[in-house]
Design a protein around this motif. Structure first.
Motif, PDB file in Angstrom:
ATOM      1  N   ASP A  60       0.832  -1.210   0.000  1.00 14.54           N
ATOM      2  CA  ASP A  60       0.000   0.000   0.000  1.00 14.54           C
ATOM      3  C   ASP A  60       0.863   1.254   0.000  1.00 14.54           C
ATOM      4  N   THR A  61       1.938   1.234   0.797  1.00 17.36           N
ATOM      5  CA  THR A  61       2.838   2.394   0.858  1.00 17.36           C
ATOM      6  C   THR A  61       3.478   2.652  -0.505  1.00 17.36           C
ATOM      7  N   ILE A  62       3.936   1.586  -1.163  1.00 15.63           N
ATOM      8  CA  ILE A  62       4.562   1.733  -2.482  1.00 15.63           C
ATOM      9  C   ILE A  62       3.569   2.303  -3.489  1.00 15.63           C
ATOM     10  N   CYS A  63       2.371   1.744  -3.530  1.00 15.99           N
ATOM     11  CA  CYS A  63       1.358   2.203  -4.481  1.00 15.99           C
ATOM     12  C   CYS A  63       0.946   3.647  -4.201  1.00 15.99           C
ATOM     13  N   ASP A  64       0.747   3.957  -2.917  1.00 14.18           N
ATOM     14  CA  ASP A  64       0.344   5.328  -2.561  1.00 14.18           C
ATOM     15  C   ASP A  64       1.445   6.326  -2.912  1.00 14.18           C
ATOM     16  N   LEU A  65       2.696   5.961  -2.631  1.00 16.47           N
ATOM     17  CA  LEU A  65       3.799   6.870  -2.930  1.00 16.47           C
ATOM     18  C   LEU A  65       3.918   7.095  -4.428  1.00 16.47           C
ATOM     19  N   ALA A  66       3.785   6.040  -5.216  1.00 23.32           N
ATOM     20  CA  ALA A  66       3.847   6.195  -6.673  1.00 23.32           C
ATOM     21  C   ALA A  66       2.739   7.119  -7.156  1.00 23.32           C
ATOM     22  N   ALA A  95       7.466 -11.400 -15.300  1.00 26.62           N
ATOM     23  CA  ALA A  95       6.089 -11.536 -14.819  1.00 26.62           C
ATOM     24  C   ALA A  95       5.664 -10.375 -13.935  1.00 26.62           C
ATOM     25  N   GLY A  96       6.641  -9.562 -13.492  1.00 25.11           N
ATOM     26  CA  GLY A  96       6.316  -8.432 -12.631  1.00 25.11           C
ATOM     27  C   GLY A  96       5.954  -8.836 -11.218  1.00 25.11           C
ATOM     28  N   VAL A  97       6.577  -9.923 -10.729  1.00 24.35           N
ATOM     29  CA  VAL A  97       6.224 -10.477  -9.423  1.00 24.35           C
ATOM     30  C   VAL A  97       7.419 -10.415  -8.468  1.00 24.35           C
ATOM     31  N   ALA A  98       7.169  -9.887  -7.258  1.00 24.40           N
ATOM     32  CA  ALA A  98       8.152  -9.964  -6.180  1.00 24.40           C
ATOM     33  C   ALA A  98       7.978 -11.336  -5.535  1.00 24.40           C
ATOM     34  N   VAL A  99       8.845 -12.276  -5.909  1.00 19.82           N
ATOM     35  CA  VAL A  99       8.661 -13.677  -5.535  1.00 19.82           C
ATOM     36  C   VAL A  99       8.901 -13.897  -4.044  1.00 19.82           C
ATOM     37  N   TRP A 100       9.983 -13.316  -3.553  1.00 16.22           N
ATOM     38  CA  TRP A 100      10.346 -13.544  -2.146  1.00 16.22           C
ATOM     39  C   TRP A 100      11.284 -12.452  -1.679  1.00 16.22           C
ATOM     40  N   SER A 101      11.050 -11.963  -0.475  1.00 19.25           N
ATOM     41  CA  SER A 101      11.970 -11.007   0.123  1.00 19.25           C
ATOM     42  C   SER A 101      11.888 -11.113   1.639  1.00 19.25           C
ATOM     43  N   ALA A 102      13.015 -11.466   2.261  1.00 22.57           N
ATOM     44  CA  ALA A 102      13.055 -11.543   3.711  1.00 22.57           C
ATOM     45  C   ALA A 102      12.920 -10.166   4.336  1.00 22.57           C
ATOM     46  N   ASN A 103      13.451  -9.139   3.666  1.00 24.54           N
ATOM     47  CA  ASN A 103      13.469  -7.794   4.241  1.00 24.54           C
ATOM     48  C   ASN A 103      12.085  -7.191   4.411  1.00 24.54           C
ATOM     49  N   VAL A 104      11.203  -7.425   3.448  1.00 25.59           N
ATOM     50  CA  VAL A 104       9.882  -6.789   3.506  1.00 25.59           C
ATOM     51  C   VAL A 104       8.738  -7.804   3.510  1.00 25.59           C
ATOM     52  N   GLY A 105       9.053  -9.086   3.538  1.00 26.40           N
ATOM     53  CA  GLY A 105       8.031 -10.102   3.695  1.00 26.40           C
ATOM     54  C   GLY A 105       7.242 -10.454   2.453  1.00 26.40           C
ATOM     55  N   PHE A 106       7.721 -10.046   1.271  1.00 26.54           N
ATOM     56  CA  PHE A 106       6.982 -10.346   0.045  1.00 26.54           C
ATOM     57  C   PHE A 106       7.010 -11.846  -0.254  1.00 26.54           C
ATOM     58  N   ARG A 107       5.872 -12.370  -0.679  1.00 30.67           N
ATOM     59  CA  ARG A 107       5.760 -13.740  -1.176  1.00 30.67           C
ATOM     60  C   ARG A 107       4.824 -13.711  -2.375  1.00 30.67           C
ATOM     61  N   ASP A 108       5.371 -13.830  -3.570  1.00 27.43           N
ATOM     62  CA  ASP A 108       4.573 -13.886  -4.799  1.00 27.43           C
ATOM     63  C   ASP A 108       3.600 -12.716  -4.920  1.00 27.43           C
ATOM     64  N   VAL A 109       4.119 -11.511  -4.776  1.00 24.25           N
ATOM     65  CA  VAL A 109       3.303 -10.299  -4.862  1.00 24.25           C
ATOM     66  C   VAL A 109       3.348  -9.758  -6.298  1.00 24.25           C
ATOM     67  N   PRO A 110       2.212  -9.629  -6.981  1.00 24.22           N
ATOM     68  CA  PRO A 110       2.200  -9.091  -8.358  1.00 24.22           C
ATOM     69  C   PRO A 110       2.339  -7.564  -8.334  1.00 24.22           C
ATOM     70  N   LEU A 111       3.487  -7.116  -7.871  1.00 22.31           N
ATOM     71  CA  LEU A 111       3.659  -5.704  -7.552  1.00 22.31           C
ATOM     72  C   LEU A 111       3.573  -4.804  -8.776  1.00 22.31           C
ATOM     73  N   ALA A 117      -2.006  -0.416 -11.738  1.00 20.03           N
ATOM     74  CA  ALA A 117      -3.434  -0.167 -11.542  1.00 20.03           C
ATOM     75  C   ALA A 117      -3.669   1.067 -10.690  1.00 20.03           C
ATOM     76  N   ARG A 118      -2.802   1.293  -9.713  1.00 19.20           N
ATOM     77  CA  ARG A 118      -2.964   2.457  -8.826  1.00 19.20           C
ATOM     78  C   ARG A 118      -2.633   3.759  -9.550  1.00 19.20           C
ATOM     79  N   VAL A 119      -1.585   3.748 -10.376  1.00 16.06           N
ATOM     80  CA  VAL A 119      -1.088   4.983 -10.980  1.00 16.06           C
ATOM     81  C   VAL A 119      -1.636   5.194 -12.390  1.00 16.06           C
ATOM     82  N   GLY A 120      -2.012   4.104 -13.049  1.00 11.16           N
ATOM     83  CA  GLY A 120      -2.496   4.224 -14.419  1.00 11.16           C
ATOM     84  C   GLY A 120      -1.405   4.483 -15.427  1.00 11.16           C
TER      85      GLY A 120
END
Length: 340
Positions: A60-66, A95-111, A117-120
């Protein structure tokens, strides 16, 4: 700017066109509005990642900031045309997917799609170190070199192989994990559950931790350990020498695998400059046998490399879209003529 092969990653456009760039780290997000054609940074912001809130909140923070950066651009009379986002971990860029990240907890996120979609706006997603490596190769310390290995030495250690300005992601988005090459089989445990990984010995966090364990007191970080070593502190000196030796072993493995002409050292530890570069270069040369040795240089872009790399990802996306559209139009011309 034209890369080898004749493809220009920067499409022509009005001077008010900008790309939105975000470099997402474990603790903070660096962001900027960057000119599409002139690469000038028009606006910057930094915001805490606050990863403890969970991965959904980080998204949400990433999308809102963008979205806010797009609004800022328009309010300043600029035209946002694309977004580039660089994140840590394993990233499937196609594919545009954050598959895994220990730092921010991402698991298969279609970021990528969530931001778009948020910014258009068309959005590119990339790996933070690969993005930084692309920036250093194109507009930083690696300019003029076709084969660059960028090695970021900070909390962890990661690398990016960049050829003709393009980073190599690997089959699963996990290329460049140089920090998890085992260089000391009897060494300290690594967070990845192996023993003796390069980053368990030579990362900034490992240097800081090992000094605290041996000296019995905390320091202000690896930079202070480097200063103590230079001042003659024997404990700091041994730990620094151990780190340099381990890095030399890791870089020689990287040289054998990727054969770069230039190695660019970035991250916090590289700020030590010649205190790191001089003994590291000498240690690599002592170990070399058949290897064609690269030049070792300090990164030029500092902690802005990831953000500038994210801007390049966005520019490349536009260029590839324009190129694809042009090829489709050219392919359609004979068909249209035949129909007439």
């Amino acid at each position: 700017m034209t890369l080898a092969g004749g493809v220009d990653p920067t499409p022509p456009g009005p001077s008010d066109e900008v790309v939105i760039a975000l470099d997402v780290g474990g603790t903070g997000i660096k962001s900027a509005l960057v000119g599409l054609t002139d690469r000038a940074v028009r606006h910057t912001e930094r915001r805490p990642t606050a990863a403890a809130r969970g991965p959904a909140a980080v998204v949400d923070t990433i999308c809102d900031l963008a979205g806010q950066l797009a609004d800022t651009a328009r309010a300043d009379g600029l035209t946002p045309v694309a977004v580039g986002v660089a994140v840590p971990g394993v990233v499937d860029e196609s594919a545009g997917v954050a598959v895994w990240s220990a730092n921010v907890g991402f698991r298969d996120v279609p970021l990528r799609d969530l931001v778009a979609a948020r910014v258009g706006l068309p959005t590119a997603l990339g790996h933070d170190v690969r993005a930084g490596g692309v920036a250093e190769a194109r507009i930083g310390a690696g300019q003029g070199s076709r084969h660059v290995l960028f090695v970021a030495i900070g909390t962890g250690i990661a690398a990016a192989a960049v050829v003709d300005g393009t980073g190599y992601p690997g089959a699963h988005g996990a290329a460049g994990e140089l920090g998890h090459v085992v260089v000391r089989p009897d060494g300290p445990a690594c967070d990845c559950r192996q023993t003796g990984c390069l980053e368990a010995v030579a990362s900034a966090s490992a240097i800081t931790r090992r000094y605290a364990d041996r000296a019995g007191r905390r320091t202000g970080g690896a930079a202070e350990v480097a200063r103590l070593a230079a001042a003659g502190d024997p404990t700091a000196g041994r730990i620094w020498a151990d780190a340099v030796d381990a890095l030399a072993d890791g870089l020689l493995i990287g040289q054998a695998m990727f054969d770069p002409e230039l190695v660019v050292l970035g991250g916090g530890l590289a700020e030590a400059g010649d205190q790191l570069l001089a003994p590291l270069d000498a240690a690599v040369r002592r170990r070399a046998t058949f290897h064609r040795l690269p030049r070792l240089v300090q990164a030029a872009l500092g902690d802005e490399a990831g953000c500038l790399g994210a801007a390049l990802l966005a520019s490349d996306l536009l260029a590839s879209d324009l190129l694809a559209s042009d090829l489709v139009e050219r392919a359609a011309e004979p068909v249209e003529r035949a129909a007439r």
